[in-house]
Motif scaffolding. Structure first.
Motif, PDB file in Angstrom:
ATOM      1  N   TYR A  59      42.331   1.540   5.269  1.00  0.00           N
ATOM      2  CA  TYR A  59      41.545   1.414   4.047  1.00  0.00           C
ATOM      3  C   TYR A  59      40.384   0.421   4.116  1.00  0.00           C
ATOM      4  CZ  TYR A  59      45.035   4.253   1.721  1.00  0.00           C
ATOM      5  OH  TYR A  59      45.845   5.286   1.369  1.00  0.00           O
ATOM      6  N   VAL A  60      40.563  -0.692   4.763  1.00  0.00           N
ATOM      7  CA  VAL A  60      39.570  -1.764   4.716  1.00  0.00           C
ATOM      8  C   VAL A  60      38.221  -1.380   5.336  1.00  0.00           C
ATOM      9  CG1 VAL A  60      39.044  -4.102   5.524  1.00  0.00           C
ATOM     10  CG2 VAL A  60      41.256  -3.606   4.467  1.00  0.00           C
ATOM     11  N   PRO A  61      38.178  -0.762   6.519  1.00  0.00           N
ATOM     12  CA  PRO A  61      36.856  -0.469   7.096  1.00  0.00           C
ATOM     13  C   PRO A  61      35.980   0.412   6.205  1.00  0.00           C
ATOM     14  CG  PRO A  61      38.551  -0.275   8.774  1.00  0.00           C
ATOM     15  CD  PRO A  61      39.264  -0.426   7.462  1.00  0.00           C
ATOM     16  N   LEU A  62      36.572   1.424   5.575  1.00  0.00           N
ATOM     17  CA  LEU A  62      35.776   2.303   4.726  1.00  0.00           C
ATOM     18  C   LEU A  62      35.231   1.553   3.518  1.00  0.00           C
ATOM     19  CD1 LEU A  62      34.613   5.047   4.087  1.00  0.00           C
ATOM     20  CD2 LEU A  62      36.776   5.635   2.984  1.00  0.00           C
ATOM     21  N   CYS A  63      36.036   0.715   2.911  1.00  0.00           N
ATOM     22  CA  CYS A  63      35.567  -0.042   1.757  1.00  0.00           C
ATOM     23  C   CYS A  63      34.450  -1.005   2.158  1.00  0.00           C
ATOM     24  CB  CYS A  63      36.726  -0.791   1.099  1.00  0.00           C
ATOM     25  SG  CYS A  63      36.338  -1.326  -0.588  1.00  0.00           S
ATOM     26  N   LEU A  64      34.600  -1.665   3.299  1.00  0.00           N
ATOM     27  CA  LEU A  64      33.535  -2.561   3.771  1.00  0.00           C
ATOM     28  C   LEU A  64      32.250  -1.785   4.068  1.00  0.00           C
ATOM     29  CD1 LEU A  64      35.483  -5.007   6.107  1.00  0.00           C
ATOM     30  CD2 LEU A  64      34.399  -5.560   3.913  1.00  0.00           C
ATOM     31  N   LEU A  65      32.384  -0.583   4.619  1.00  0.00           N
ATOM     32  CA  LEU A  65      31.211   0.245   4.888  1.00  0.00           C
ATOM     33  C   LEU A  65      30.507   0.614   3.580  1.00  0.00           C
ATOM     34  CD1 LEU A  65      29.392   1.918   6.761  1.00  0.00           C
ATOM     35  CD2 LEU A  65      31.062   3.781   6.522  1.00  0.00           C
ATOM     36  N   LEU A  66      31.289   1.029   2.582  1.00  0.00           N
ATOM     37  CA  LEU A  66      30.704   1.357   1.283  1.00  0.00           C
ATOM     38  C   LEU A  66      30.004   0.142   0.675  1.00  0.00           C
ATOM     39  CD1 LEU A  66      33.613   3.507  -0.191  1.00  0.00           C
ATOM     40  CD2 LEU A  66      31.377   4.347   0.567  1.00  0.00           C
ATOM     41  N   MET A  67      30.619  -1.019   0.811  1.00  0.00           N
ATOM     42  CA  MET A  67      30.003  -2.247   0.292  1.00  0.00           C
ATOM     43  C   MET A  67      28.697  -2.544   1.021  1.00  0.00           C
ATOM     44  SD  MET A  67      33.339  -4.709  -0.185  1.00  0.00           S
ATOM     45  CE  MET A  67      32.346  -6.178  -0.505  1.00  0.00           C
ATOM     46  N   ALA A  68      28.710  -2.421   2.348  1.00  0.00           N
ATOM     47  CA  ALA A  68      27.503  -2.714   3.127  1.00  0.00           C
ATOM     48  C   ALA A  68      26.370  -1.756   2.775  1.00  0.00           C
ATOM     49  CB  ALA A  68      27.814  -2.656   4.623  1.00  0.00           C
ATOM     50  N   LEU A  69      26.695  -0.475   2.646  1.00  0.00           N
ATOM     51  CA  LEU A  69      25.669   0.493   2.261  1.00  0.00           C
ATOM     52  C   LEU A  69      25.111   0.178   0.875  1.00  0.00           C
ATOM     53  CD1 LEU A  69      27.333   3.765   3.590  1.00  0.00           C
ATOM     54  CD2 LEU A  69      25.332   2.594   4.545  1.00  0.00           C
ATOM     55  N   SER A  70      25.989  -0.214  -0.030  1.00  0.00           N
ATOM     56  CA  SER A  70      25.537  -0.599  -1.377  1.00  0.00           C
ATOM     57  C   SER A  70      24.629  -1.807  -1.316  1.00  0.00           C
ATOM     58  CB  SER A  70      26.748  -0.906  -2.272  1.00  0.00           C
ATOM     59  OG  SER A  70      27.539   0.237  -2.453  1.00  0.00           O
ATOM     60  N   GLU A  71      25.025  -2.780  -0.507  1.00  0.00           N
ATOM     61  CA  GLU A  71      24.212  -3.996  -0.400  1.00  0.00           C
ATOM     62  C   GLU A  71      22.846  -3.687   0.206  1.00  0.00           C
ATOM     63  OE1 GLU A  71      24.753  -8.686   0.753  1.00  0.00           O
ATOM     64  OE2 GLU A  71      26.309  -7.274   1.367  1.00  0.00           O
ATOM     65  N   LEU A  72      22.821  -2.804   1.193  1.00  0.00           N
ATOM     66  CA  LEU A  72      21.539  -2.410   1.782  1.00  0.00           C
ATOM     67  C   LEU A  72      20.671  -1.648   0.772  1.00  0.00           C
ATOM     68  CD1 LEU A  72      22.686  -1.372   5.357  1.00  0.00           C
ATOM     69  CD2 LEU A  72      21.327  -3.380   4.727  1.00  0.00           C
ATOM     70  N   ASN A  73      21.314  -1.024  -0.208  1.00  0.00           N
ATOM     71  CA  ASN A  73      20.586  -0.324  -1.265  1.00  0.00           C
ATOM     72  C   ASN A  73      20.311  -1.231  -2.461  1.00  0.00           C
ATOM     73  OD1 ASN A  73      20.217   2.202  -0.098  1.00  0.00           O
ATOM     74  ND2 ASN A  73      22.223   2.924  -0.729  1.00  0.00           N
ATOM     75  N   HIS A  74      20.448  -2.539  -2.250  1.00  0.00           N
ATOM     76  CA  HIS A  74      20.117  -3.554  -3.251  1.00  0.00           C
ATOM     77  C   HIS A  74      21.054  -3.574  -4.456  1.00  0.00           C
ATOM     78  CE1 HIS A  74      16.578  -4.111  -0.821  1.00  0.00           C
ATOM     79  NE2 HIS A  74      16.285  -2.838  -0.979  1.00  0.00           N
ATOM     80  N   ALA A  75      22.338  -3.396  -4.200  1.00  0.00           N
ATOM     81  CA  ALA A  75      23.323  -3.534  -5.277  1.00  0.00           C
ATOM     82  C   ALA A  75      23.289  -4.972  -5.789  1.00  0.00           C
ATOM     83  CB  ALA A  75      24.724  -3.210  -4.756  1.00  0.00           C
ATOM     84  N   LEU A  76      23.635  -5.133  -7.028  1.00  0.00           N
ATOM     85  CA  LEU A  76      23.724  -6.480  -7.588  1.00  0.00           C
ATOM     86  C   LEU A  76      24.877  -7.215  -6.892  1.00  0.00           C
ATOM     87  CD1 LEU A  76      23.327  -5.572 -11.357  1.00  0.00           C
ATOM     88  CD2 LEU A  76      21.600  -6.586  -9.848  1.00  0.00           C
ATOM     89  N   ASP A  77      24.625  -8.461  -6.515  1.00  0.00           N
ATOM     90  CA  ASP A  77      25.632  -9.230  -5.783  1.00  0.00           C
ATOM     91  C   ASP A  77      26.970  -9.291  -6.514  1.00  0.00           C
ATOM     92  OD1 ASP A  77      23.791  -9.683  -3.802  1.00  0.00           O
ATOM     93  OD2 ASP A  77      23.549 -11.825  -4.218  1.00  0.00           O
ATOM     94  N   TRP A  78      26.935  -9.480  -7.842  1.00  0.00           N
ATOM     95  CA  TRP A  78      28.188  -9.644  -8.575  1.00  0.00           C
ATOM     96  C   TRP A  78      29.066  -8.403  -8.458  1.00  0.00           C
ATOM     97  CZ3 TRP A  78      29.901  -6.585 -12.501  1.00  0.00           C
ATOM     98  CH2 TRP A  78      28.971  -5.816 -13.191  1.00  0.00           C
ATOM     99  N   THR A  79      28.449  -7.209  -8.361  1.00  0.00           N
ATOM    100  CA  THR A  79      29.255  -5.987  -8.224  1.00  0.00           C
ATOM    101  C   THR A  79      29.993  -5.973  -6.891  1.00  0.00           C
ATOM    102  OG1 THR A  79      27.415  -4.664  -7.329  1.00  0.00           O
ATOM    103  CG2 THR A  79      27.719  -4.663  -9.724  1.00  0.00           C
ATOM    104  N   LEU A  80      29.333  -6.474  -5.862  1.00  0.00           N
ATOM    105  CA  LEU A  80      29.957  -6.530  -4.536  1.00  0.00           C
ATOM    106  C   LEU A  80      31.044  -7.591  -4.490  1.00  0.00           C
ATOM    107  CD1 LEU A  80      26.711  -6.123  -2.450  1.00  0.00           C
ATOM    108  CD2 LEU A  80      28.481  -4.395  -2.839  1.00  0.00           C
ATOM    109  N   TYR A  81      30.821  -8.711  -5.166  1.00  0.00           N
ATOM    110  CA  TYR A  81      31.857  -9.746  -5.233  1.00  0.00           C
ATOM    111  C   TYR A  81      33.098  -9.226  -5.968  1.00  0.00           C
ATOM    112  CZ  TYR A  81      28.905 -13.469  -3.349  1.00  0.00           C
ATOM    113  OH  TYR A  81      28.127 -14.245  -2.526  1.00  0.00           O
ATOM    114  N   VAL A  82      32.885  -8.467  -7.013  1.00  0.00           N
ATOM    115  CA  VAL A  82      34.018  -7.902  -7.756  1.00  0.00           C
ATOM    116  C   VAL A  82      34.794  -6.932  -6.856  1.00  0.00           C
ATOM    117  CG1 VAL A  82      34.676  -6.383  -9.677  1.00  0.00           C
ATOM    118  CG2 VAL A  82      33.030  -8.237 -10.052  1.00  0.00           C
TER     119      VAL A  82
END
Length: 131
Positions: A59-82
């Protein structure tokens, strides 16, 4: 042009990698203690350690990948922290629950893990389509 950088996802990648190492050590120690070099030898403690480790890897690698892609797409930091914090708590509860055979913690851990995955999907979709 400055290459895109990640600031939030690496924090969780580091913490979760430390957790993976600890889960790996738990498997190794159980193998030594019970003198089992392959599979689980029918030893309950080793079976639980192996599954806890395996479930983490599933489970962990896929979630980290989704987070990284979101961050590269300029997701708000607080959403990634949550999302990252929910994932971390979920994996911690699951590891404890499987390791100590406490079903309630295992279930809570999986609920939080799925919540993190769904949250990561939502964040990625909203950043990808700028919703």
């Amino acid at each position: 042009m400055t290459p895109p950088q990640l600031f939030v996802t690496p924090v969780y990648a580091i913490i979760l990698t430390v957790m993976l190492i600890l889960l790996s050590v738990r498997v190794i120690k159980a193998r030594w203690r019970h003198r089992v070099s392959f599979h689980d030898g029918g030893v309950d403690e080793l079976t639980r350690a192996i599954r806890s480790h395996g479930n983490f890897i599933e489970y962990v690698p896929l979630c980290l990948l989704l987070m990284a892609l979101s961050e590269l797409n300029h997701a708000l930091d607080w959403t990634l922290y949550v999302v990252g914090t929910i994932l971390l708590l979920g994996r911690l509860l699951h590891a404890i629950g499987v390791g100590k055979a406490i079903l309630k913690l295992r279930v809570y851990g999986m609920v939080l893990t799925f919540t993190a995955l769904i949250g990561a999907i939502i964040v990625l979709i909203t950043t990808f389509f700028n919703v």
